[in-house]
Write a protein that holds these residues in place. Sequence first.
Motif, PDB file in Angstrom:
ATOM      1  N   LEU A 224       0.857  -1.189   0.000  1.00  0.00           N
ATOM      2  CA  LEU A 224       0.000   0.000   0.000  1.00  0.00           C
ATOM      3  C   LEU A 224       0.891   1.235   0.000  1.00  0.00           C
ATOM      4  O   LEU A 224       1.620   1.491   0.965  1.00  0.00           O
ATOM      5  CB  LEU A 224      -0.908  -0.008   1.225  1.00  0.00           C
ATOM      6  N   THR A 225       0.856   1.992  -1.081  1.00  0.00           N
ATOM      7  CA  THR A 225       1.673   3.200  -1.208  1.00  0.00           C
ATOM      8  C   THR A 225       0.826   4.429  -0.901  1.00  0.00           C
ATOM      9  O   THR A 225      -0.199   4.666  -1.557  1.00  0.00           O
ATOM     10  CB  THR A 225       2.250   3.316  -2.629  1.00  0.00           C
ATOM     11  N   LEU A 226       1.252   5.184   0.102  1.00  0.00           N
ATOM     12  CA  LEU A 226       0.549   6.418   0.437  1.00  0.00           C
ATOM     13  C   LEU A 226       0.891   7.526  -0.559  1.00  0.00           C
ATOM     14  O   LEU A 226       1.994   7.556  -1.102  1.00  0.00           O
ATOM     15  CB  LEU A 226       0.925   6.873   1.845  1.00  0.00           C
ATOM     16  N   PHE A 227      -0.065   8.421  -0.782  1.00  0.00           N
ATOM     17  CA  PHE A 227       0.183   9.585  -1.629  1.00  0.00           C
ATOM     18  C   PHE A 227      -0.749  10.704  -1.180  1.00  0.00           C
ATOM     19  O   PHE A 227      -1.790  10.447  -0.555  1.00  0.00           O
ATOM     20  CB  PHE A 227      -0.040   9.253  -3.114  1.00  0.00           C
ATOM     21  N   PRO A 228      -0.396  11.946  -1.454  1.00  0.00           N
ATOM     22  CA  PRO A 228      -1.249  13.062  -1.047  1.00  0.00           C
ATOM     23  C   PRO A 228      -2.641  12.934  -1.664  1.00  0.00           C
ATOM     24  O   PRO A 228      -2.781  12.743  -2.878  1.00  0.00           O
ATOM     25  CB  PRO A 228      -0.511  14.293  -1.585  1.00  0.00           C
ATOM     26  N   GLY A 229      -3.660  13.009  -0.823  1.00  0.00           N
ATOM     27  CA  GLY A 229      -5.019  12.902  -1.313  1.00  0.00           C
ATOM     28  C   GLY A 229      -5.574  11.495  -1.326  1.00  0.00           C
ATOM     29  O   GLY A 229      -6.696  11.280  -1.823  1.00  0.00           O
ATOM     30  N   ILE A 230      -4.828  10.513  -0.829  1.00  0.00           N
ATOM     31  CA  ILE A 230      -5.327   9.145  -0.825  1.00  0.00           C
ATOM     32  C   ILE A 230      -6.641   9.085  -0.045  1.00  0.00           C
ATOM     33  O   ILE A 230      -6.800   9.726   1.001  1.00  0.00           O
ATOM     34  CB  ILE A 230      -4.279   8.179  -0.232  1.00  0.00           C
ATOM     35  N   ARG A 231      -7.594   8.328  -0.536  1.00  0.00           N
ATOM     36  CA  ARG A 231      -8.930   8.280   0.035  1.00  0.00           C
ATOM     37  C   ARG A 231      -9.079   7.124   1.022  1.00  0.00           C
ATOM     38  O   ARG A 231      -8.446   6.070   0.860  1.00  0.00           O
ATOM     39  CB  ARG A 231      -9.970   8.158  -1.065  1.00  0.00           C
ATOM     40  N   GLU A 232      -9.936   7.334   2.016  1.00  0.00           N
ATOM     41  CA  GLU A 232     -10.180   6.286   3.004  1.00  0.00           C
ATOM     42  C   GLU A 232     -10.722   5.025   2.346  1.00  0.00           C
ATOM     43  O   GLU A 232     -10.358   3.905   2.726  1.00  0.00           O
ATOM     44  CB  GLU A 232     -11.162   6.769   4.078  1.00  0.00           C
ATOM     45  N   SER A 233     -11.557   5.182   1.337  1.00  0.00           N
ATOM     46  CA  SER A 233     -12.150   4.012   0.691  1.00  0.00           C
ATOM     47  C   SER A 233     -11.079   3.120   0.057  1.00  0.00           C
ATOM     48  O   SER A 233     -11.203   1.891   0.057  1.00  0.00           O
ATOM     49  CB  SER A 233     -13.158   4.452  -0.375  1.00  0.00           C
ATOM     50  N   ILE A 234     -10.016   3.739  -0.458  1.00  0.00           N
ATOM     51  CA  ILE A 234      -8.928   2.966  -1.065  1.00  0.00           C
ATOM     52  C   ILE A 234      -8.171   2.204   0.007  1.00  0.00           C
ATOM     53  O   ILE A 234      -7.922   0.999  -0.118  1.00  0.00           O
ATOM     54  CB  ILE A 234      -7.976   3.901  -1.846  1.00  0.00           C
ATOM     55  N   VAL A 235      -7.792   2.899   1.083  1.00  0.00           N
ATOM     56  CA  VAL A 235      -7.061   2.251   2.169  1.00  0.00           C
ATOM     57  C   VAL A 235      -7.899   1.148   2.788  1.00  0.00           C
ATOM     58  O   VAL A 235      -7.416   0.038   3.035  1.00  0.00           O
ATOM     59  CB  VAL A 235      -6.653   3.289   3.234  1.00  0.00           C
ATOM     60  N   SER A 236      -9.160   1.424   3.015  1.00  0.00           N
ATOM     61  CA  SER A 236     -10.048   0.428   3.623  1.00  0.00           C
ATOM     62  C   SER A 236     -10.186  -0.811   2.753  1.00  0.00           C
ATOM     63  O   SER A 236     -10.156  -1.945   3.252  1.00  0.00           O
ATOM     64  CB  SER A 236     -11.427   1.046   3.872  1.00  0.00           C
ATOM     65  N   SER A 237     -10.322  -0.595   1.442  1.00  0.00           N
ATOM     66  CA  SER A 237     -10.481  -1.751   0.544  1.00  0.00           C
ATOM     67  C   SER A 237      -9.237  -2.631   0.553  1.00  0.00           C
ATOM     68  O   SER A 237      -9.331  -3.859   0.518  1.00  0.00           O
ATOM     69  CB  SER A 237     -10.795  -1.283  -0.874  1.00  0.00           C
ATOM     70  N   VAL A 238      -8.046  -2.001   0.622  1.00  0.00           N
ATOM     71  CA  VAL A 238      -6.808  -2.772   0.663  1.00  0.00           C
ATOM     72  C   VAL A 238      -6.697  -3.550   1.970  1.00  0.00           C
ATOM     73  O   VAL A 238      -6.353  -4.737   1.984  1.00  0.00           O
ATOM     74  CB  VAL A 238      -5.591  -1.835   0.492  1.00  0.00           C
ATOM     75  N   LEU A 239      -7.018  -2.892   3.074  1.00  0.00           N
ATOM     76  CA  LEU A 239      -6.887  -3.536   4.383  1.00  0.00           C
ATOM     77  C   LEU A 239      -7.962  -4.586   4.643  1.00  0.00           C
ATOM     78  O   LEU A 239      -7.862  -5.338   5.617  1.00  0.00           O
ATOM     79  CB  LEU A 239      -6.918  -2.473   5.485  1.00  0.00           C
ATOM     80  N   HIS A 240      -8.983  -4.629   3.781  1.00  0.00           N
ATOM     81  CA  HIS A 240     -10.044  -5.630   3.932  1.00  0.00           C
ATOM     82  C   HIS A 240     -10.058  -6.638   2.786  1.00  0.00           C
ATOM     83  O   HIS A 240     -11.054  -7.330   2.576  1.00  0.00           O
ATOM     84  CB  HIS A 240     -11.413  -4.946   4.039  1.00  0.00           C
ATOM     85  N   VAL A 241      -8.969  -6.736   2.048  1.00  0.00           N
ATOM     86  CA  VAL A 241      -8.873  -7.776   1.020  1.00  0.00           C
ATOM     87  C   VAL A 241      -9.033  -9.138   1.696  1.00  0.00           C
ATOM     88  O   VAL A 241      -8.343  -9.432   2.681  1.00  0.00           O
ATOM     89  CB  VAL A 241      -7.519  -7.701   0.291  1.00  0.00           C
ATOM     90  N   PRO A 242      -9.932  -9.983   1.213  1.00  0.00           N
ATOM     91  CA  PRO A 242     -10.142 -11.288   1.860  1.00  0.00           C
ATOM     92  C   PRO A 242      -8.845 -12.093   1.953  1.00  0.00           C
ATOM     93  O   PRO A 242      -8.124 -12.236   0.969  1.00  0.00           O
ATOM     94  CB  PRO A 242     -11.152 -11.976   0.933  1.00  0.00           C
ATOM     95  N   ILE A 244      -6.083 -11.354   3.492  1.00  0.00           N
ATOM     96  CA  ILE A 244      -4.835 -10.617   3.633  1.00  0.00           C
ATOM     97  C   ILE A 244      -4.269 -10.788   5.050  1.00  0.00           C
ATOM     98  O   ILE A 244      -4.992 -10.749   6.040  1.00  0.00           O
ATOM     99  CB  ILE A 244      -5.042  -9.112   3.304  1.00  0.00           C
ATOM    100  N   LYS A 245      -2.957 -11.004   5.119  1.00  0.00           N
ATOM    101  CA  LYS A 245      -2.304 -11.243   6.412  1.00  0.00           C
ATOM    102  C   LYS A 245      -1.220 -10.223   6.738  1.00  0.00           C
ATOM    103  O   LYS A 245      -0.833 -10.087   7.900  1.00  0.00           O
ATOM    104  CB  LYS A 245      -1.682 -12.645   6.414  1.00  0.00           C
ATOM    105  N   ALA A 246      -0.711  -9.530   5.714  1.00  0.00           N
ATOM    106  CA  ALA A 246       0.364  -8.573   5.959  1.00  0.00           C
ATOM    107  C   ALA A 246       0.330  -7.463   4.913  1.00  0.00           C
ATOM    108  O   ALA A 246      -0.085  -7.690   3.764  1.00  0.00           O
ATOM    109  CB  ALA A 246       1.725  -9.259   5.950  1.00  0.00           C
ATOM    110  N   VAL A 247       0.778  -6.289   5.328  1.00  0.00           N
ATOM    111  CA  VAL A 247       0.796  -5.116   4.452  1.00  0.00           C
ATOM    112  C   VAL A 247       2.172  -4.462   4.527  1.00  0.00           C
ATOM    113  O   VAL A 247       2.705  -4.251   5.623  1.00  0.00           O
ATOM    114  CB  VAL A 247      -0.278  -4.088   4.872  1.00  0.00           C
ATOM    115  N   VAL A 248       2.744  -4.167   3.376  1.00  0.00           N
ATOM    116  CA  VAL A 248       3.934  -3.327   3.305  1.00  0.00           C
ATOM    117  C   VAL A 248       3.436  -1.919   3.024  1.00  0.00           C
ATOM    118  O   VAL A 248       2.881  -1.648   1.950  1.00  0.00           O
ATOM    119  CB  VAL A 248       4.899  -3.796   2.205  1.00  0.00           C
ATOM    120  N   LEU A 249       3.588  -1.026   4.007  1.00  0.00           N
ATOM    121  CA  LEU A 249       3.088   0.338   3.912  1.00  0.00           C
ATOM    122  C   LEU A 249       4.237   1.261   3.494  1.00  0.00           C
ATOM    123  O   LEU A 249       5.186   1.467   4.252  1.00  0.00           O
ATOM    124  CB  LEU A 249       2.523   0.775   5.269  1.00  0.00           C
ATOM    125  N   LYS A 250       4.151   1.802   2.299  1.00  0.00           N
ATOM    126  CA  LYS A 250       5.190   2.689   1.785  1.00  0.00           C
ATOM    127  C   LYS A 250       4.820   4.129   2.129  1.00  0.00           C
ATOM    128  O   LYS A 250       3.880   4.690   1.567  1.00  0.00           O
ATOM    129  CB  LYS A 250       5.371   2.503   0.278  1.00  0.00           C
TER     130      LYS A 250
END
Length: 347
Positions: A224-242, A244-250
């Motif tokens: 998951l790469t952060l960027f200015p203006g990133i939306r909650e819906s995008i972050v939420s969808s990534v963190l709720h991928v069926p 999913i066990k780990a996230v590399v947060l850039k």
Amino acid sequence: MKTADCPSVLLIYTGGTIGMIENPETGALESFNFDQLLKHVPELKRFNCHISTYQFNPPIDSSDMEPELWAKIVKIISSHYNDYDGFVILHGTDTMAYTACALSFMLENLSKPVILTGSQLPIGMLRTDGKENLITAIEIAAARRPDGTPMVPEVCIFFENELMRGNRTTKINAENFNAFRSFNYPPLAKVGIHIRYEEHLIRRPDPSRPMKPHYLFDTNVVVLTLFPGIRESIVSSVLHVPGIKAVVLKTFGSGNAPQKEWLIRQLKEANERGIVIVNITQCQRGVVEMQRYGTGLQLLQTGVISGYDSTPECAVTKLMFLLGHGLNQQEIRRLMDSNLAGEITKE
């Protein structure tokens, strides 16, 4: 096979540009049979070294490289481990850094060189960089110290006159010959007229322990790469991928993220669900220091852990490796905070 006076190297061709020749009729690049290696690289006859070859059939484009093929490479190395002094893996450049990272964890307590190399131009072309990379990689794989032990008992990438620790290396260039760089760890050797090894930088195995191969991976990891203006819906969808066990947060800079209430909440809830979140910087050079600024400290308080100066390739493969062994969240967090194969710098 190896003898006391003549070292032996197993050359493993997985695929990639280095093993291509141009079809004179169509102009298309095609893989050639590595049984004809001496025909295309006659300089190899001058080596005081026995060279054997193993070829993937069919060769794999590096874009198709995946954990099952990493396991195949490890099985080849493990089954021939006592027969050769070193191993050279010819690999496409696009995912070479991922493979090098994975092998550094899969070949626990490695005591022999495993050198990955490739080329930007096919070995059959006049200006190819493939010949020099191949010849030097073999020389490094066969090199021994005065006491007879291997000079570089590590998984490394050799490219354009530099030998780099594999799990510290990333591809930076699709156009020039200097395709790879190790930003946060110095080269283990530089090649000019002589090969100059930096022995104080090279890892040495524990002589009391044998090499232990590993084969298990779990690919339920996302970046998951952060960027200015990133939306909650995008972050939420990534963190709720069926599954999913780990996230590399850039993150930004030294490990910073926007001070958004929803972002902190999403990360905290993900951590509470058992998802391991590892913070690495988007910068090519530098280290995550979450305690340095408030924007990083807030991540630390949500349960996000530091990836220190890991490359993205290293963070992803290390997580997949640890998840594959069925470890719980606490144990994975502990090992992600540990330097397993020279992959991170901890002060």
